[in-house]
Design an enzyme around this catalytic site. Structure first.
Site, PDB file in Angstrom:
ATOM      1  N   GLY A 201      30.782  56.236  43.908  1.00 37.49           N
ATOM      2  CA  GLY A 201      30.566  55.065  43.057  1.00 37.49           C
ATOM      3  C   GLY A 201      30.445  53.814  43.899  1.00 37.49           C
ATOM      4  CG  ASN A 202      28.268  50.726  42.865  1.00 37.17           C
ATOM      5  OD1 ASN A 202      28.619  49.831  42.115  1.00 37.17           O
ATOM      6  ND2 ASN A 202      27.280  51.560  42.572  1.00 37.17           N
TER       7      ASN A 202
END
Ligand code: CTP
Length: 397
Positions: A201-202
Site C-alpha cells: 500500500g502507500n
C-alpha cells in the site's frame, strides 16, 4: 440565500455589522445570533436595524419558546461566525452548546464558516490551533485571521478578515455552479494483496479526493467517489464506490466513465502489484524473500487514450520529489490530461494544506498555500470554466 451570522464577543464585533450589511446588499436574507459577550461590543439594536429582526441572544427568551436554535438552523443555508473568538472556537470545536450561538452551531448541518479574530498570541497557542484544525477537519471553512493592527495596538496575525472577503467566502460556499454535471473522483491509495493477510500500500489518506467530492457535491454536481480503503467518512451528497486494488479501481471508473463530465484522478494508484496472490499466508524462511511485481494499468493514461465519443475533462495529480514542473508537464503530455495538479511530496503527503501548481494548455500557475478544501474548489473552478468553454450540456452529454 439565507445566511445566519453568528457574532461572538471581541472588538471585531463592530465589523459584523458591515458583514451583515454587505450580505444584505448582495441579495441574501440575513439573521443574527449573538453571544452575551458580543452584546458588550455592539448593540443588538444595530442588527435589528440592519436585518429588520432582533438578533437572538438568549435561549431562554420567552419569545422563542425554547427552540429558537432549531428554527434558526433549519432556516439557514449557510452559517458564518464573525468574529469567532478563541473561546467560541474552543466551544464550537468541542460541541459545547451552552448559549444561543453554540446551540445553533451544533444544530446546523450545512456549510459553516468561521472568521477568527483575537490577539496574535491567543491565535498562536497550540490549544487554539488545535481547535481551529478540528473545526476544519469537521468540515468548516476558516477565513483569516489576517496580519494587521490588533486592538492592543500591536501588529500581528489575529485580525479578522475584512467583511468583503468573508462575504466572498460565504458566496463561494453557497455556489451551485455544477448542477447537472457529473464529476467522478478517485481517492486514497490502492491495496495490492500479497497473501490473505498482507498487501502493498502507500501513505495516501484520501483527503484530497474526498475534499474534491465533497465540494463537487456541495456545488450541485453528481459526485461519484471511487475510493481505495480509507477511514474517512463519505462526504455528504457524494456516491461512494469502495475498491481495493488498482484493477478494481479501473473497472469501477470504467463503469461510470460514460456518464462523467469530468474525471479527477486524485488516487495514489499503485503502479505495480505482486505477480501472484498466494492463497495461504506466506511463511518466513531463513533466507531473503524476493517479490515479483508486475505492472498495473495506468488508469489515467487509459482514460486519456479514450477515443469513443466526447472525452470527459481529465484532471491528474503529479506528486514529485524533484523537477516538479518538468515532470508534471511530461506527465500531462504523455497521459493526455487537461489539467495536472502538481505537488512536491513534502508539501502534500499527510498534511492538511497544499501548495500546488496547475499545469494546463496555457502554461503553469503556482497557487498560494491552500487547505485541501480550498484547493478542491480551485480545481472545480478550473473544471467548471473548461466545461463552460466546451459548451457541453450536462451529464452524459
Ligand atoms: N495514475 C493512474 N494509474 C496508475 C498510476 C497513476 O491513474 N497506475 C494517476 C494518478 O491518480 C495521478 C497520475 O496518474 O493522477 C499521476 O500519477 P504518478 O504515479 O505520479 O504518475 P506516473 O506516470 O506513475 O509517474 P512515475 O513515472 O513518476 O511513477
Amino acid at each position: 440565500m439565507n445566511v445566519l451570522v453568528g457574532v461572538s464577543g471581541g472588538v471585531a464585533a463592530y465589523k459584523a455589522a458591515h458583514l451583515v450589511r454587505e450580505l444584505g446588499r448582495r441579495g441574501h436574507a440575513v439573521r443574527v445570533v449573538m453571544t452575551e459577550a458580543a452584546t458588550r461590543f455592539i448593540g443588538p439594536v444595530t442588527f435589528t436595524g440592519l436585518t429588520g429582526a432582533p438578533p437572538v441572544v438568549d435561549l431562554w427568551d420567552a419569545r422563542y419558546a425554547g427552540e429558537v436554535h432549531v428554527e434558526l438552523a433549519a432556516w439557514a443555508d449557510a452559517l458564518v461566525v464573525a468574529p469567532a473568538t478563541a473561546n467560541l472556537l474552543a466551544r464550537a470545536a468541542s460541541g459545547v452548546a451552552d448559549d444561543a450561538l453554540t446551540a445553533t452551531i451544533l444544530c446546523f448541518d450545512g456549510p459553516r464558516l468561521f472568521a477568527p479574530a483575537m490577539h496574535a498570541r491567543m491565535w498562536a497557542q497550540p490549544a487554539t490551533r488545535r481547535n481551529a484544525a478540528r473545526l476544519a477537519e469537521d468540515g468548516a471553512i476558516l477565513v483569516g485571521p489576517v496580519e494587521g493592527a490588533l486592538a492592543s495596538g500591536e501588529v500581528g496575525l489575529g485580525r479578522m478578515a475584512e467583511p468583503e472577503a468573508i462575504a466572498d467566502a460565504v458566496e463561494r460556499l453557497l455556489r451551485r455552479d455544477l448542477v447537472g454535471r457529473t464529476v467522478v473522483v478517485s481517492a486514497g491509495g490502492t491495496c495490492e494483496d500479497l497473501d490473505p493477510v498482507r498487501f502493498l500500500g502507500n501513505r495516501s489518506t484520501g483527503r484530497m479526493g474526498y475534499a474534491i467530492a465533497e465540494r463537487a457535491a456541495a456545488r450541485g454536481a453528481r459526485a461519484i467517489l471511487v475510493t481505495g480503503p480509507s477511514a474517512l467518512a463519505t462526504p455528504p451528497g457524494a456516491e461512494r464506490v469502495d475498491v481495493r486494488s488498482a484493477r478494481d479501481m479501473e473497472a469501477a471508473i470504467g463503469r461510470v466513465r460514460a456518464e462523467a463530465d469530468a474525471i479527477v484522478m486524485a488516487a495514489a494508484v499503485a503502479d505495480y502489484r505482486p505477480a501472484a496472490l498466494a492463497t495461504d499466508k506466506i511463511a518466513k524462511s531463513d533466507g531473503p524473500l524476493t517479490l515479483e511485481l508486475v505492472r498495473n494499468p495506468d488508469i489515467l493514461a487509459g482514460l486519456g487514450a479514450w477515443r469513443a465519443g466526447p472525452r470527459p475533462v481529465l484532471v491528474g495529480f503529479a506528486l514529485e520529489t524533484r523537477d516538479v514542473l518538468e515532470r508534471a508537464r511530461a506527465k500531462r503530455a504523455k497521459k493526455r490530461v487537461d489539467l495536472v495538479v502538481a505537488n512536491r511530496a513534502a508539501d502534500a503527503l499527510g498534511t492538511t494544506t497544499n501548495r500546488a501548481i496547475f499545469v494546463d494548455d496555457d502554461g503553469d500557475e503556482t497557487l498560494p498555500e491552500l487547505d485541501k478544501r480550498a484547493l478542491a474548489d480551485r480545481i472545480l473552478d478550473w473544471i467548471g470554466a473548461r466545461l463552460g468553454q466546451l459548451g457541453r450540456p450536462g451529464a452524459g452529454n
